[in-house]
Scaffold this motif. Structure first.
Motif, short mmCIF file in Angstrom:
data_model
loop_
_atom_site.label_atom_id
_atom_site.label_comp_id
_atom_site.label_asym_id
_atom_site.label_seq_id
_atom_site.Cartn_x
_atom_site.Cartn_y
_atom_site.Cartn_z
N TYR A 130 0.85 -1.19 0.00
CA TYR A 130 0.00 0.00 0.00
C TYR A 130 0.89 1.24 0.00
CZ TYR A 130 -3.61 3.34 1.43
OH TYR A 130 -4.48 4.41 1.48
N LYS A 131 0.54 2.24 -0.80
CA LYS A 131 1.40 3.41 -0.97
C LYS A 131 0.84 4.61 -0.22
CE LYS A 131 3.82 5.88 -4.63
NZ LYS A 131 3.99 6.01 -6.06
N ILE A 132 1.67 5.21 0.62
CA ILE A 132 1.36 6.46 1.30
C ILE A 132 2.39 7.46 0.80
CG2 ILE A 132 1.33 7.69 3.50
CD1 ILE A 132 0.36 5.15 4.82
N VAL B 77 -2.63 1.08 9.31
CA VAL B 77 -2.29 2.49 9.23
C VAL B 77 -3.28 3.21 10.12
CG1 VAL B 77 -2.15 4.52 7.73
CG2 VAL B 77 -1.42 2.29 6.87
N LEU C 196 -0.94 10.57 10.18
CA LEU C 196 -0.96 9.14 9.89
C LEU C 196 0.12 8.48 10.72
CD1 LEU C 196 -1.21 9.10 6.00
CD2 LEU C 196 -2.99 8.45 7.61
N GLY D 177 -0.89 13.88 7.63
CA GLY D 177 -1.58 12.99 6.70
C GLY D 177 -2.08 13.61 5.43
N GLU E 252 -3.97 11.97 2.17
CA GLU E 252 -3.88 10.52 2.36
C GLU E 252 -4.92 10.02 3.37
OE1 GLU E 252 -1.93 8.28 0.76
OE2 GLU E 252 -1.13 9.87 -0.49
N LEU F 139 -7.47 6.99 2.62
CA LEU F 139 -7.47 5.82 3.49
C LEU F 139 -8.88 5.53 4.01
CD1 LEU F 139 -5.61 3.74 4.90
CD2 LEU F 139 -5.41 5.35 6.78
#
Length: 93
Positions: A40-42, A55, A62, A80, A83, A87
């Motif tokens: 998973y990309k943050i 997360v 985050l 965060g 994002e 999420l």
């Protein structure tokens, strides 16, 4: 830490931990958290580890596990931004 993440000056919440310890920390200490798949990309960072990966969202931050090659796994806290909304749109807690 990766370029973008390092520029955000992450707060290290837990250092040199295991995937399991990172998961347990988030589960026990962060009220709002989401399960994500490995990769998973943050921002520009892919979260790696052993599923389940969590997360957390705490206010505008985050909290997530980040593994840095040769240094181990850390639980970090960063602003965060967008994002958090991305999420939250995913399936639940």
């Amino acid at each position: 830490m990766g370029g973008c993440l390092e520029a955000m000056k992450p707060e290290v919440v837990l250092s040199q931990t295991s995937f399991r310890e990172a998961r347990e920390y988030i589960k026990k200490n962060v009220r709002e958290y989401y399960e994500v798949e490995p990769g998973y990309k943050i921002f520009d960072v892919h979260i790696i580890g052993v599923a389940p990966l969590y997360v957390g969202v705490e206010g505008e931050h985050l909290i997530f596990p980040y593994t840095k090659p040769c240094h181990g796994t850390f639980v970090v806290k960063v602003p965060g931004g967008d994002e958090i909304a991305r999420l939250r749109k995913r399936k639940g807690k």
